[in-house]
Structures are given as structure tokens and as C-alpha cells.
Enzyme design. Sequence first.
Site, short mmCIF file in Angstrom:
data_model
loop_
_atom_site.label_atom_id
_atom_site.label_comp_id
_atom_site.label_asym_id
_atom_site.label_seq_id
_atom_site.Cartn_x
_atom_site.Cartn_y
_atom_site.Cartn_z
N ARG A 80 -33.50 -21.79 88.21
CA ARG A 80 -34.07 -23.10 88.56
C ARG A 80 -34.54 -23.86 87.32
NH1 ARG A 80 -37.57 -22.00 94.11
NH2 ARG A 80 -35.83 -21.22 95.37
N ASP B 286 -47.15 -31.76 101.13
CA ASP B 286 -46.49 -30.70 100.38
C ASP B 286 -46.93 -30.83 98.92
OD1 ASP B 286 -43.92 -28.79 101.15
OD2 ASP B 286 -44.07 -29.18 99.00
#
Length: 294
Positions: free
Chosen positions: A51, A163
Site C-alpha cells: 500500500r 470515518d
Amino acid sequence: MPQSIRQAVARVEAVDDDHLSLRDFKRIADLIGGEVGIKLPPAKRLMIEGRLRKRVRALGLSGLEAYSAYLFQGDGLRAERPHLINAVTTNKTDFFREPEHFEVLEQRLVPALLELRRSERQPLLKIWSAASSTGAEAYTLAMVLADLVAQRHDFRFAILGTDISTSVLEQGERAVYPTELVAPVPPAKQQRYLMHARKPGARPEVRIVPELRRLVQFARLNLMDASYPFDRDVDVIFLRNVLIYFDKADQEKVIIRLVEHLRPGGYLILGHSESMIGTAVTMRQVAPAVFQKP
């Protein structure tokens, strides 16, 4: 060897040589654990490296060693922190995931909540998706409640999605999704609540209708914060499949803070793999992973 093959081999070899040192992985894991509560054990190292290579390319750096130096040897962390969090946080989500929770909401929870507020005319039910990711859960809730409003005509609703990741919140606000992601949405709801592009591209997409988008708001929230700047008369909070990434102490702190935002008689819904056993919070379990505040 043709040039294109040599270039592909060179890229593979570069990745094979490009890794985080154990020290740098631990520093990143400690940073993420301290800031957002997510635990990154050594088994996650290869996933995190994959990532972070996207951030390496975005910043024009030579590799993960240079990225670590950028984070920890200067003031790069100040600018990079939100991108780092976006990169390493898991955002698995689906429409109508664990569908029995939406059935319980429709058939049991909403009628019970409205009974508690029967003296009010058109009460406003507040629903909070506390780890909303790209918005699939929030818009699933909106579809279920909009259908129920159309049947009952005796309440209103508003949905908040929060979030830690700014990138997924942006997608939630756009409300555009690949068609394969909305496959679990029942056909009748797809017809009512999804718009298709007149000229679909290579990857067909749909958008949530504006009537639902107006009822869903998104905001950034770190569940590890000491307090949450939101209403304290929420009717239902969904926090599903998130606590599994926290240790027991942080799980309890998050649950305690969330329950403070529920009105008496409100509900907290966790993932089926999660539990409130061992917490100091006293709530009544009314269905699998569904708890009611006294």
C-alpha cells in the site's frame, strides 16, 4: 530480451529489493496504533509495504527506505499523516452487508423507537454509521429507512457517516459506485435509488439518487479521540467489523464514548464477530450483536 520484458523484470526486481526495515515497520505500526487504534502485527508487513509503494510513487521517492526517512527524519509526517492513514486503514464494505441487521432495524428497532416517542409528531430518527468507509452502509440504511417512511408516513430520518479516512469519505459524498458493488441491493431498491449513466464507460457505475444523498452527511472522525463532536440523542449507531482491529482496552473506550451519544432506549449494532463481553457498559442484548441502552 525485448525492451518491454526487461523493463517488467526490472520493476519486479525493484519491488523484491524494496522493503521496510523491521525498525521502520514498527515505527509506522506504533504510529498507526497510537493515532487510530488499529493494530498492525508483523504479519501485515507485506500488505502495508504494497500500500505504501503507491505513496512512494506519488511523492517521487526512490523506495520505502526513502519514504521512512521522509516520515521520521524531517517534518514530512506533518503533511503525510492523512495520506499514511488513508493508505494503511482497511476499508472493506458492501451494500447490505450482514443483511439481518437491516431486517432487525426495519422490523423491530424502528417500531420500538417510534413507540418510545409516540407523543411526538413526525419524530426525527438519527442513525450513525460510525465507520462508514465509502458510504455503502450509510446508503443501505437510507434505502431501508426511505422505504419504511414511504409505508408508515410517521417519521423522518437523518444519517451521519464518519470515518478516519478522507479518501473514502470523499467517495461517500460523491455516492458513485461500480455496478458490481451494488449487486446485493434488491432489484426494487436499485430501481428506486440508483441512477445509471446515459453513456456507461469501460467500468459501468451508478450513483445514489439525490433524494437519498440529501439525507446522508459525512464527517471525519478518529474513534480514538477523547470525545466526539456529534449529537447525544442518536437513535441507532452502527459500528460493525471495526473493533476487531483494536485491542480490548481501546474497544471498551470506543464503546463507552459511543453509548454516551445514544438516547435512552437507543441501539448499538456491532459486527457479528464482535462482542461487548468484558466491557463495563451495561446494555441489553435484543438480537445477535444488537444492544439497547437502558
